[in-house]
Write a protein that holds these residues in place. Structure first.
Motif, short mmCIF file in Angstrom:
data_model
loop_
_atom_site.label_atom_id
_atom_site.label_comp_id
_atom_site.label_asym_id
_atom_site.label_seq_id
_atom_site.Cartn_x
_atom_site.Cartn_y
_atom_site.Cartn_z
N GLY A 58 6.77 55.64 23.44
CA GLY A 58 8.07 55.29 23.99
C GLY A 58 8.94 54.50 23.05
N ARG A 59 10.18 54.22 23.51
CA ARG A 59 11.13 53.37 22.83
C ARG A 59 11.41 53.81 21.39
NH1 ARG A 59 12.59 49.35 25.81
NH2 ARG A 59 13.56 48.25 24.07
N PRO A 60 12.13 54.92 21.19
CA PRO A 60 12.57 55.27 19.84
C PRO A 60 13.48 54.17 19.30
CG PRO A 60 13.70 56.59 21.49
CD PRO A 60 12.61 55.87 22.21
N PRO A 61 13.59 54.03 17.99
CA PRO A 61 14.33 52.89 17.43
C PRO A 61 15.82 52.88 17.73
CG PRO A 61 13.62 54.41 15.71
CD PRO A 61 12.92 54.83 16.95
N ARG A 62 16.41 54.04 18.01
CA ARG A 62 17.84 54.11 18.29
C ARG A 62 18.09 55.00 19.50
NH1 ARG A 62 20.44 55.80 12.58
NH2 ARG A 62 19.02 57.55 12.93
N ARG A 63 19.33 54.96 20.00
CA ARG A 63 19.69 55.80 21.14
C ARG A 63 21.15 56.23 21.02
NH1 ARG A 63 21.58 52.21 26.15
NH2 ARG A 63 22.10 50.26 25.09
N GLN A 64 21.45 57.38 21.58
CA GLN A 64 22.82 57.88 21.61
C GLN A 64 23.53 57.32 22.83
OE1 GLN A 64 23.43 62.25 21.26
NE2 GLN A 64 24.66 62.02 23.12
N VAL A 65 24.78 56.88 22.65
CA VAL A 65 25.57 56.33 23.75
C VAL A 65 26.99 56.87 23.68
CG1 VAL A 65 24.22 54.19 23.81
CG2 VAL A 65 26.34 54.29 22.46
N LEU A 66 27.71 56.73 24.79
CA LEU A 66 29.14 56.99 24.83
C LEU A 66 29.85 55.65 24.82
CD1 LEU A 66 31.42 59.13 25.16
CD2 LEU A 66 31.29 58.69 27.63
N LEU A 67 30.75 55.46 23.87
CA LEU A 67 31.51 54.21 23.75
C LEU A 67 32.94 54.41 24.22
CD1 LEU A 67 30.58 52.83 20.19
CD2 LEU A 67 29.60 52.15 22.40
N HIS A 68 33.46 53.42 24.95
CA HIS A 68 34.88 53.35 25.25
C HIS A 68 35.52 52.41 24.24
CE1 HIS A 68 34.76 55.44 29.18
NE2 HIS A 68 33.52 54.99 29.20
N LEU A 69 36.56 52.88 23.56
CA LEU A 69 37.20 52.11 22.50
C LEU A 69 38.56 51.61 22.98
CD1 LEU A 69 36.41 54.51 19.53
CD2 LEU A 69 35.04 52.61 20.37
N ASP A 70 38.87 50.38 22.65
CA ASP A 70 40.12 49.75 23.07
C ASP A 70 40.92 49.33 21.84
OD1 ASP A 70 42.06 48.61 24.72
OD2 ASP A 70 41.09 46.65 24.65
N GLY A 71 42.20 49.70 21.83
CA GLY A 71 43.06 49.26 20.74
C GLY A 71 43.09 50.19 19.55
N VAL A 72 42.64 51.45 19.71
CA VAL A 72 42.66 52.41 18.61
C VAL A 72 43.96 53.21 18.68
CG1 VAL A 72 41.50 54.38 17.55
CG2 VAL A 72 40.15 52.58 18.65
N ALA A 73 44.62 53.36 17.55
CA ALA A 73 45.85 54.15 17.51
C ALA A 73 45.56 55.58 17.94
CB ALA A 73 46.43 54.14 16.10
N THR A 74 46.51 56.17 18.69
CA THR A 74 46.32 57.50 19.25
C THR A 74 45.93 58.53 18.20
OG1 THR A 74 47.93 57.03 20.98
CG2 THR A 74 47.43 59.34 20.58
N ASP A 75 46.58 58.46 17.04
CA ASP A 75 46.34 59.48 16.02
C ASP A 75 45.38 59.03 14.93
OD1 ASP A 75 48.10 57.60 15.16
OD2 ASP A 75 49.45 58.99 14.13
N HIS A 76 44.69 57.92 15.16
CA HIS A 76 43.76 57.43 14.14
C HIS A 76 42.43 57.00 14.76
CE1 HIS A 76 47.60 57.02 11.90
NE2 HIS A 76 46.84 57.36 10.88
N PRO A 77 41.66 57.94 15.30
CA PRO A 77 40.33 57.57 15.80
C PRO A 77 39.45 57.14 14.65
CG PRO A 77 40.57 59.95 15.74
CD PRO A 77 41.92 59.38 15.42
N PRO A 78 38.46 56.31 14.89
CA PRO A 78 37.56 55.88 13.81
C PRO A 78 36.85 57.07 13.19
CG PRO A 78 36.71 55.21 15.95
CD PRO A 78 38.10 55.70 16.18
N ALA A 79 36.67 57.01 11.89
CA ALA A 79 36.05 58.11 11.16
C ALA A 79 34.56 58.19 11.45
CB ALA A 79 36.29 57.92 9.66
N ARG A 80 34.04 59.38 11.28
CA ARG A 80 32.59 59.57 11.39
C ARG A 80 31.88 58.63 10.43
NH1 ARG A 80 30.19 65.35 9.57
NH2 ARG A 80 32.03 65.06 8.27
N GLY A 81 30.85 57.95 10.91
CA GLY A 81 30.09 57.03 10.09
C GLY A 81 30.57 55.60 10.14
N THR A 82 31.70 55.33 10.82
CA THR A 82 32.20 53.96 10.94
C THR A 82 31.16 53.09 11.63
OG1 THR A 82 34.49 54.72 11.07
CG2 THR A 82 34.03 52.50 11.89
N ALA A 83 30.94 51.88 11.11
CA ALA A 83 29.92 51.00 11.66
C ALA A 83 30.33 50.48 13.04
CB ALA A 83 29.69 49.82 10.73
N VAL A 84 29.35 50.39 13.92
CA VAL A 84 29.50 49.70 15.21
C VAL A 84 28.83 48.34 15.02
CG1 VAL A 84 29.00 49.72 17.68
CG2 VAL A 84 29.41 51.88 16.46
#
Length: 342
Positions: free
Chosen positions: A267-293
């Motif tokens: 059990g308990r793999p080291p990471r997990r996939q989640v859905l994030l809600h982002l606040d304050g991101v410009a409409t036409d500039h979503p964070p790029a793939r690989g951006t750190a959380v």
């Protein structure tokens, strides 16, 4: 107005949108729309031993896959890291594997290395078949003879509810269509059609078009991961939502199986996939793939795909360390981020 994705993009060559991406999203969520995904790469595997051969090389149970069936598979490294993901569609003489843009060469190279004396003859068939996707609840009405997808996921005795399944496989109904194949999948129906006839098939279908931006938003909302977006060089199957459709835990040995079995049993793999809600991101500039959380200034994961959804707002599929709590106050760049617990 049709806008293609920019040259240099991994998805270059297919329409991004047809003038109104939000309307196109709603179409895919409530009705049916046709999305050109012909940038996907296709590998053909003919040969009388193809089913048993693919069964031994991949995570999926394929030895008895019939001519009217499809599935999903993973190719793992010896250490159990995800190297390839593909849909497999069987027509009775050939197994067709369609995968992400840019991933076909690596998949074909691996298959060719593992041929030995097996009676199979894998080849690049991207120039032969193109993938079109009918997305939305209305897709099933256009193909009523295709049974609903069967995806098994039964929680194991050592796992909390909703975590890694104890038994998993996927069976997708398939039938011939327009010189190619139609395959029922969780988001609708995929069509593998002769590339030379793609435009004619689109015209005959007469289904309203939607771009890849809308498709990606729907994919993210349904938490469907994508190879190379929600995966990196360390990803193991239990960390992302490909375990249930792509891994069969009651089959024989394959490369990387030890890691799959160990995580399943302990059990308990080291990471997990989640859905994030982002606040304050410009409409036409979503964070790029690989951006750190980040949590308290410390990186705890990365963004895979970030999109603006017509109902959810700016959201992203991300992969985080397992010990990050659901109520953690996260940041992505200058934006606040919160985990969707559903």
């Amino acid at each position: 107005m049709v806008e293609d994705l920019e040259p240099g993009s991994a998805d270059a060559g297919v329409p991004a949108h047809f003038g109104d991406p939000m309307r196109e999203q709603r179409l895919l969520e409530t009705g049916v729309g046709l999305v050109d995904r012909s940038n996907r790469e296709v590998i053909a595997v003919p040969g009388e031993e193809r089913a048993s051969w693919l069964h031994t090389l991949t995570t999926q149970h394929l030895s008895t896959l019939g001519a009217d069936q499809g599935s999903e598979l993973l190719v793992l490294s010896p250490n159990g890291h995800v190297e390839q993901h593909a849909y497999v569609t069987e027509d009775g003489t050939t197994a067709w594997l369609d995968t992400e843009p840019g991933a076909g060469a690596g998949l074909l190279k691996y298959l060719e290395m593992m041929r030995f004396f097996t009676r199979v003859d894998p080849r690049d068939a991207t120039a032969e078949l193109a993938v079109l996707s009918l997305v939305g609840p209305g897709a099933a009405e256009l193909f009523p003879d295709l049974a609903a997808p069967q995806v098994g996921a039964v929680p194991g005795p050592r796992f909390a509810a909703g975590s890694v399944p104890a038994r998993a496989t996927s069976i997708y109904s398939v039938r011939p269509y327009e010189g190619g194949l139609a395959r029922r999948v969780p988001l609708g129906v995929d069509l593998l059609v002769p590339r030379s006839a793609k435009d004619a098939v689109i015209e005959r279908l007469g289904v309203q078009r939607a771009g890849l931006w809308a498709y990606e938003a729907v994919r993210v909302a349904h938490r469907v991961p994508r190879l190379g977006w929600e995966t990196d060089h360390r990803t193991i199957p239990a960390e992302i939502e490909l375990m249930a459709p792509g891994v069969h835990l009651d089959k024989g040995c394959y490369r990387g199986q030890e890691t799959v079995a160990r995580v399943h049993n302990l059990g308990r793999p080291p990471r997990r996939q989640v859905l994030l809600h982002l606040d304050g991101v410009a409409t036409d500039h979503p964070p790029a793939r690989g951006t750190a959380v980040e949590l308290d200034g410390r990186a705890v994961g990365f963004v895979g795909t970030a999109v603006r959804h017509h109902e959810l707002g700016m959201v992203a599929l991300a992969v985080l360390k397992r010990n990050v709590p659901d109520d953690a106050r996260l940041t992505v760049g200058e934006s606040a981020a919160a985990i969707d617990p559903e």
